[in-house]
Design an enzyme around this catalytic site. Structure first.
Site, PDB file in Angstrom:
ATOM      1  N   ASP A 110       6.898  21.514 -26.570  1.00 47.21           N
ATOM      2  CA  ASP A 110       6.850  20.176 -25.973  1.00 47.21           C
ATOM      3  C   ASP A 110       7.940  20.121 -24.911  1.00 47.21           C
ATOM      4  O   ASP A 110       8.589  21.124 -24.626  1.00 47.21           O
ATOM      5  CB  ASP A 110       7.081  19.094 -27.054  1.00 47.21           C
ATOM      6  CG  ASP A 110       6.468  17.751 -26.641  1.00 47.21           C
ATOM      7  OD1 ASP A 110       6.696  17.327 -25.498  1.00 47.21           O
ATOM      8  OD2 ASP A 110       5.763  17.138 -27.456  1.00 47.21           O
TER       9      ASP A 110
ATOM     10  N   SER B 114      11.943   8.388 -12.743  1.00 49.84           N
ATOM     11  CA  SER B 114      11.933   9.709 -12.105  1.00 49.84           C
ATOM     12  C   SER B 114      13.105  10.558 -12.569  1.00 49.84           C
ATOM     13  O   SER B 114      12.967  11.766 -12.785  1.00 49.84           O
ATOM     14  CB  SER B 114      12.025   9.586 -10.588  1.00 49.84           C
ATOM     15  OG  SER B 114      10.885   8.988 -10.080  1.00 49.84           O
TER      16      SER B 114
ATOM     17  N   LYS C 252       4.316  30.315   3.239  1.00 51.64           N
ATOM     18  CA  LYS C 252       3.441  29.946   2.132  1.00 51.64           C
ATOM     19  C   LYS C 252       1.979  30.032   2.538  1.00 51.64           C
ATOM     20  O   LYS C 252       1.142  30.582   1.820  1.00 51.64           O
ATOM     21  CB  LYS C 252       3.760  28.538   1.658  1.00 51.64           C
ATOM     22  CG  LYS C 252       5.006  28.488   0.824  1.00 51.64           C
ATOM     23  CD  LYS C 252       5.302  27.076   0.409  1.00 51.64           C
ATOM     24  CE  LYS C 252       6.301  27.061  -0.709  1.00 51.64           C
ATOM     25  NZ  LYS C 252       5.724  27.420  -2.016  1.00 51.64           N
TER      26      LYS C 252
ATOM     27  N   HIS D 250      13.199  11.985   3.523  1.00 51.29           N
ATOM     28  CA  HIS D 250      12.593  13.273   3.835  1.00 51.29           C
ATOM     29  C   HIS D 250      12.527  14.190   2.620  1.00 51.29           C
ATOM     30  O   HIS D 250      11.465  14.754   2.361  1.00 51.29           O
ATOM     31  CB  HIS D 250      13.193  13.959   5.063  1.00 51.29           C
ATOM     32  CG  HIS D 250      12.282  15.063   5.474  1.00 51.29           C
ATOM     33  ND1 HIS D 250      11.186  14.864   6.284  1.00 51.29           N
ATOM     34  CD2 HIS D 250      12.217  16.344   5.072  1.00 51.29           C
ATOM     35  CE1 HIS D 250      10.503  15.992   6.380  1.00 51.29           C
ATOM     36  NE2 HIS D 250      11.113  16.910   5.658  1.00 51.29           N
TER      37      HIS D 250
ATOM     38  N   SER E 275      -0.937  27.133  -5.704  1.00 51.72           N
ATOM     39  CA  SER E 275      -0.592  28.524  -6.007  1.00 51.72           C
ATOM     40  C   SER E 275      -1.150  28.990  -7.344  1.00 51.72           C
ATOM     41  O   SER E 275      -1.132  30.179  -7.643  1.00 51.72           O
ATOM     42  CB  SER E 275       0.928  28.708  -6.006  1.00 51.72           C
ATOM     43  OG  SER E 275       1.455  28.286  -4.783  1.00 51.72           O
TER      44      SER E 275
ATOM     45  N   HIS F  17      14.957  13.063  12.142  1.00 50.06           N
ATOM     46  CA  HIS F  17      13.754  13.151  12.988  1.00 50.06           C
ATOM     47  C   HIS F  17      12.895  11.895  12.858  1.00 50.06           C
ATOM     48  O   HIS F  17      11.965  11.715  13.618  1.00 50.06           O
ATOM     49  CB  HIS F  17      12.948  14.430  12.726  1.00 50.06           C
ATOM     50  CG  HIS F  17      12.361  14.540  11.346  1.00 50.06           C
ATOM     51  ND1 HIS F  17      12.211  15.748  10.708  1.00 50.06           N
ATOM     52  CD2 HIS F  17      11.884  13.617  10.472  1.00 50.06           C
ATOM     53  CE1 HIS F  17      11.662  15.555   9.518  1.00 50.06           C
ATOM     54  NE2 HIS F  17      11.465  14.263   9.356  1.00 50.06           N
ATOM     55  N   HIS F  18      13.233  11.045  11.904  1.00 49.69           N
ATOM     56  CA  HIS F  18      12.548   9.754  11.806  1.00 49.69           C
ATOM     57  C   HIS F  18      13.232   8.712  12.672  1.00 49.69           C
ATOM     58  O   HIS F  18      12.810   7.560  12.695  1.00 49.69           O
ATOM     59  CB  HIS F  18      12.535   9.265  10.357  1.00 49.69           C
ATOM     60  CG  HIS F  18      11.764  10.158   9.439  1.00 49.69           C
ATOM     61  ND1 HIS F  18      10.407  10.033   9.245  1.00 49.69           N
ATOM     62  CD2 HIS F  18      12.141  11.220   8.683  1.00 49.69           C
ATOM     63  CE1 HIS F  18       9.995  10.959   8.393  1.00 49.69           C
ATOM     64  NE2 HIS F  18      11.035  11.700   8.044  1.00 49.69           N
TER      65      HIS F  18
ATOM     66  N   GLU G 134      12.095  13.190  -0.220  1.00 51.26           N
ATOM     67  CA  GLU G 134      11.000  12.578  -0.971  1.00 51.26           C
ATOM     68  C   GLU G 134       9.643  13.155  -0.561  1.00 51.26           C
ATOM     69  O   GLU G 134       8.794  13.404  -1.412  1.00 51.26           O
ATOM     70  CB  GLU G 134      11.014  11.059  -0.764  1.00 51.26           C
ATOM     71  CG  GLU G 134       9.771  10.315  -1.215  1.00 51.26           C
ATOM     72  CD  GLU G 134       9.576  10.288  -2.724  1.00 51.26           C
ATOM     73  OE1 GLU G 134      10.541  10.590  -3.452  1.00 51.26           O
ATOM     74  OE2 GLU G 134       8.457   9.984  -3.165  1.00 51.26           O
TER      75      GLU G 134
ATOM     76  N   ARG H 144       1.597   1.300  15.131  1.00 55.41           N
ATOM     77  CA  ARG H 144       1.223   1.115  13.735  1.00 55.41           C
ATOM     78  C   ARG H 144       1.716  -0.237  13.249  1.00 55.41           C
ATOM     79  O   ARG H 144       2.486  -0.908  13.927  1.00 55.41           O
ATOM     80  CB  ARG H 144       1.824   2.239  12.877  1.00 55.41           C
ATOM     81  CG  ARG H 144       3.331   2.232  12.864  1.00 55.41           C
ATOM     82  CD  ARG H 144       3.892   3.489  12.242  1.00 55.41           C
ATOM     83  NE  ARG H 144       3.822   3.435  10.784  1.00 55.41           N
ATOM     84  CZ  ARG H 144       4.689   4.057   9.980  1.00 55.41           C
ATOM     85  NH1 ARG H 144       5.674   4.765  10.486  1.00 55.41           N
ATOM     86  NH2 ARG H 144       4.573   3.967   8.683  1.00 55.41           N
TER      87      ARG H 144
ATOM     88  N   TRP I 145       7.094   0.179   3.937  1.00 52.34           N
ATOM     89  CA  TRP I 145       7.545   0.871   2.723  1.00 52.34           C
ATOM     90  C   TRP I 145       8.945   1.437   2.910  1.00 52.34           C
ATOM     91  O   TRP I 145       9.625   1.754   1.934  1.00 52.34           O
ATOM     92  CB  TRP I 145       6.561   1.968   2.312  1.00 52.34           C
ATOM     93  CG  TRP I 145       6.731   3.274   3.024  1.00 52.34           C
ATOM     94  CD1 TRP I 145       6.277   3.557   4.285  1.00 52.34           C
ATOM     95  CD2 TRP I 145       7.385   4.448   2.559  1.00 52.34           C
ATOM     96  NE1 TRP I 145       6.611   4.834   4.624  1.00 52.34           N
ATOM     97  CE2 TRP I 145       7.291   5.420   3.580  1.00 52.34           C
ATOM     98  CE3 TRP I 145       8.039   4.799   1.373  1.00 52.34           C
ATOM     99  CZ2 TRP I 145       7.834   6.694   3.463  1.00 52.34           C
ATOM    100  CZ3 TRP I 145       8.580   6.075   1.258  1.00 52.34           C
ATOM    101  CH2 TRP I 145       8.472   7.004   2.300  1.00 52.34           C
TER     102      TRP I 145
ATOM    103  N   HIS J 157       0.852  -1.196   0.000  1.00 59.04           N
ATOM    104  CA  HIS J 157       0.000   0.000   0.000  1.00 59.04           C
ATOM    105  C   HIS J 157       0.890   1.251   0.000  1.00 59.04           C
ATOM    106  O   HIS J 157       0.718   2.150  -0.820  1.00 59.04           O
ATOM    107  CB  HIS J 157      -0.931   0.012   1.210  1.00 59.04           C
ATOM    108  CG  HIS J 157      -1.519   1.360   1.494  1.00 59.04           C
ATOM    109  ND1 HIS J 157      -2.509   1.914   0.709  1.00 59.04           N
ATOM    110  CD2 HIS J 157      -1.238   2.284   2.453  1.00 59.04           C
ATOM    111  CE1 HIS J 157      -2.813   3.118   1.180  1.00 59.04           C
ATOM    112  NE2 HIS J 157      -2.051   3.375   2.238  1.00 59.04           N
TER     113      HIS J 157
END
Ligand code: HEM
Ligand SMILES: [Cu+2]
Lengths: 531, 164
Positions: free
Chosen positions: A111, A175, A336, A258, A273, A307-308, A260, A455, A147, A82
């Site tokens: 293009d 990518s 923002k 992060h 915006s 921080h993770h 990402e 989790r 993940w 998922h």
């Protein structure tokens, strides 16, 4: 009468597309940025459905305590796939789809810079998607590692893990090719007079995102390759049994991870915006500060990764550093928010579906930002890490942040893309259903997390039952509401009312001011002159 | 962002000069200077390779090859795009001579025609249509930086000016 005219229009459009191929071959061989944008968006929606079904399996299992529907191993495979499918298959391709459709039109280019490479970047995706899904049918099934694919579990998984690793490689290649294309296009193919600081903000956010992708993708590719060699070729980068360091993997993953999350959210900021000024009938407030804020967020995103990892063990100075750095990101993000609110201030606002989703984004992304700040505090995070509070946080930023924005963007540009309008009433219904069910699923997960529910578990103590039931019901409601979205889009494409060239009064980028609806297959072959 | 966008000029080429002579410069639209492109490249290459090198020092050297491949790929892309960034064609009628200067990658070639005997021909049609400057025994493709429709316009306009 209108049917006759429409038929004629269609025939003409068809001739225009031919270039030798028709039917399926047209789509396989196309190098047209609009075709490729469409392919990306449909691929994204398909993956969204696949990942969504997996989420429903998870929520069905969690409807009541105990193990009912799936075994724990399969449950883990569901959460892993998922996550991977939603991040790499649904959200990222959706915004690349927007980039393909919009960047050339917004900067006045015919293009993308490398049209053939653009075709390859898209067609890699279905292969990667297929590899991910095939991994379920391998001995041992798909990987159940999460993940984030932490070692050492990844070293112990079955062959499905290898499929996933190859899928990540292919997704990464896609990518990178996409980013190279976007950077070259934006830098080199702007129409005369379209200076960088006159570009619509969406192009800016994508330019910066492409830079982030280029800087962070090799890190992910390296991480999964080292996992692969640890598994099969006797290296011990992360395999503790051979003297490797599993924590090193976490550093590497989050050094990619992060940035990402900003790769996901920055293009969404760009879409917002464009939409908020259009429905406020005012220019974007603080354009230059938006550009600088986007760039600062991108730079800061490289110094917050740990921080993770507050709970894996690090010196207090390390915790402090990552805590301050993380809270610092709130500053440009708040700038923002301020600019969007100031854009609306005293504007003549109307609330069509794109604007509703944009406002939903503002409101919910603020909640996600605040829960992020809560998690950024090391002392608090040590309690909350790996609980449902984190799950709530990142769904507020990824679903209400990125996905709602994708909806907003699709409603906003659908008239330009297809020349037809969606049904406004149904669009509003879709918004309100999504809004209500989204909060039903995820707001209550904050409570579960604060109360200590971990989790990634298929079963839980009785005390958590009520909120889980509510969350699961919300999930099914949300899933069904997205079928309404599909219906609205298909209905608009097949029989929507004719859209105006400038469907939204306040829209002012080139695709609205200089091109008819639908935008012709070839646009801006002669660059416009921007003063 | 209102008010920036002017009406599209119908022509994408503009003749300079009055009287019988003229000068016309045709170039690709290119929105970044070579130096700007070098900066854009240098910055991202430095960051990407720097990050990869740091990981290599920490033992995770496999980031490095990916970073290397990627930086090379980006370099090739920029080079392919930049090689022709400065290409142009200059067509000049002065002092009874018709001069065509063609700059491509890094070579500049000059061609001289007798205006009294030169004319512009259209070869092919639709996609892939080309226009050629011809005089007895010679022919040179021009207007390669223009879109087909503009090539047709250019052919007409040049012929008209050569007749006068
Ligand atoms: C104000 C901005 C933000 C702050 C301060 C913030 C902070 C945090 C922190 C501290 C965590 C770690 C929680 C833990 O594992 O204990 C986290 C997790 C996460 N965040 Fe954010 N975040 C922000 C914005 C975003 C955005 C914009 C996204 C994506 C679009 C995002 C996606 C995620 C994801 C996916 C995770 C969970 C990763 C996992 O463990 O599986 N965050 N965030
Ligand atoms: Cu993070």
């Amino acid at each position: 009468m209108s049917a006759v005219l429409d038929d004629h229009g269609h025939d003409h459009g068809h001739d225009d597309h031919h270039h030798g191929y028709s039917g399926i071959m047209r789509w396989i061989t196309t190098t047209n940025h609009k075709d490729i944008g469409t392919l990306y968006l449909w691929f994204s929606f398909t993956m969204f459905m696949v990942g969504g079904v997996m989420a429903l399996v998870i929520r069905a299992e969690l409807f009541t305590p105990g193990l009912q529907i799936v075994n724990p191993d399969f449950f883990n495979q569901m959460t892993t796939m998922h996550g991977l499918i939603m991040v790499f298959g649904a959200i990222m391709p959706a915004f690349v789809g927007f980039a393909n459709w919009l960047i050339p039109m917004q900067i006045g280019a015919p293009d993308m810079a490398f049209a053939r490479m653009n075709n390859w970047s898209f067609w890699l995706l279905p292969f990667a998607g297929a590899l991910l899904i095939i991994s379920f049918f391998m001995p041992g099934g798909a990987p159940g590692v999460g993940w984030t694919m932490y070692a050492p579990l990844t070293v112990q998984m079955g062959i499905g893990m290898d499929f996933t690793i190859f899928a990540i490689h292919i997704l990464g290649m896609s990518s990178i090719m996409g980013s190279i294309n976007i950077v070259t296009t934006v830098l080199n193919m702007r129409a005369p007079g379209m200076t960088l600081m006159k570009m619509p903000l969406f192009c800016w956010t994508w330019l910066i995102t492409a830079y982030l992708l280029i800087a962070s993708m090799p890190v992910l590719a390296g991480a999964v390759t080292m996992t692969l060699t640890d598994r099969h070729f006797g290296t011990s980068f992360f395999n503790a049994a051979g003297g490797g360091d599993p924590v090193l993997y976490q550093h590497i993953f989050w050094f990619f991870g992060h940035p990402e999350v900003y790769i996901i959210i920055l293009p969404a900021f760009g879409v917002i915006s464009q939409i908020i000024p259009a429905f406020s009938r005012k220019p974007l407030f603080g354009y230059a500060s938006m550009v600088y804020a986007t760039a600062s967020i991108a730079i800061l995103s490289f110094i917050v990764w740990a921080h993770h990892m507050y709970t894996v063990g690090m010196p207090v100075t390390g915790q402090l550093f990552f805590m301050y750095a993380t809270t610092l990101i709130a500053v440009p993000t708040a700038a923002k928010m301020f600019n969007w609110l100031a854009t609306m201030w005293r504007g003549s606002l109307t609330f069509e579906t794109p604007m509703l989703f944009a406002l939903g984004f503002l409101f919910l992304f603020a909640i996600g930002g605040f829960s992020g700040l809560v998690l950024a505090l090391a002392a608090v995070d040590i309690q909350l890490q790996d609980t449902y509070y984190v799950v709530a946080h990142f769904h507020y930023v990824m679903v209400a942040g990125a996905l709602f924005t994708a909806f907003a963007g699709i409603y906003f540009w659908l008239p330009k893309w297809t020349g037809r309008m969606y049904n406004e009433t149904l669009g509003k219904v879709h918004f309100w259903l999504s809004m209500i069910f989204f909060n039903m699923i995820f707001f209550v997960q904050h409570f579960l997390g604060l109360a200590g529910m971990p989790r990634r578990i298929p079963d839980y103590p009785l005390q958590f039952e009520t909120w889980n039931k509510i969350s699961s019901i919300g999930a099914f409601g949300f899933g069904l509401s997205q079928l309404l979205f599909l219906y609205i889009v298909v209905k608009a494409i097949t029989s929507g009312e004719k859209a105006a060239d400038k469907q939204w009064e306040g829209a002012d980028s080139l695709e609205w001011t200089h091109l008819p609806s639908p935008a012709p297959y070839h646009s801006f072959e002669t660059p416009p002159v921007v003063k | 962002m209102k008010g920036w966008i002017q009406e599209l000029p119908r022509q994408e080429f503009a003749f300079q000069g009055r009287g019988p002579g003229f000068s016309l410069l045709l170039k690709r639209n290119c929105s970044i200077s070579p130096a700007g492109l070098m900066w854009a490249y240098g910055a991202i290459a430095a960051v990407t390779l720097g990050v990869a090198a740091a990981f290599a020092v920490l033992g995770a050297w496999m980031v490095l090859p990916f970073a290397g491949i990627e930086v090379v790929a980006l370099g090739i892309a920029f080079a392919m795009n930049g090689r022709h960034a400065a290409d142009y064609e200059r067509i000049q009628l002065a002092g009874g001579r018709l001069l065509v200067e063609v700059c491509e990658s890094d070579s500049v070639r000059r061609h001289e025609f007798n205006p009294a005997r030169a004319s512009v021909m259209v070869a092919g049609a639709g996609h892939g249509m080309r226009i050629m400057l011809e005089s007895p025994g010679r022919s040179l493709e021009i207007g390669r930086h223009l879109h087909e429709r503009a090539r047709l316009e250019l052919a007409g306009e040049l012929n008209r000016r050569l007749r006068n």
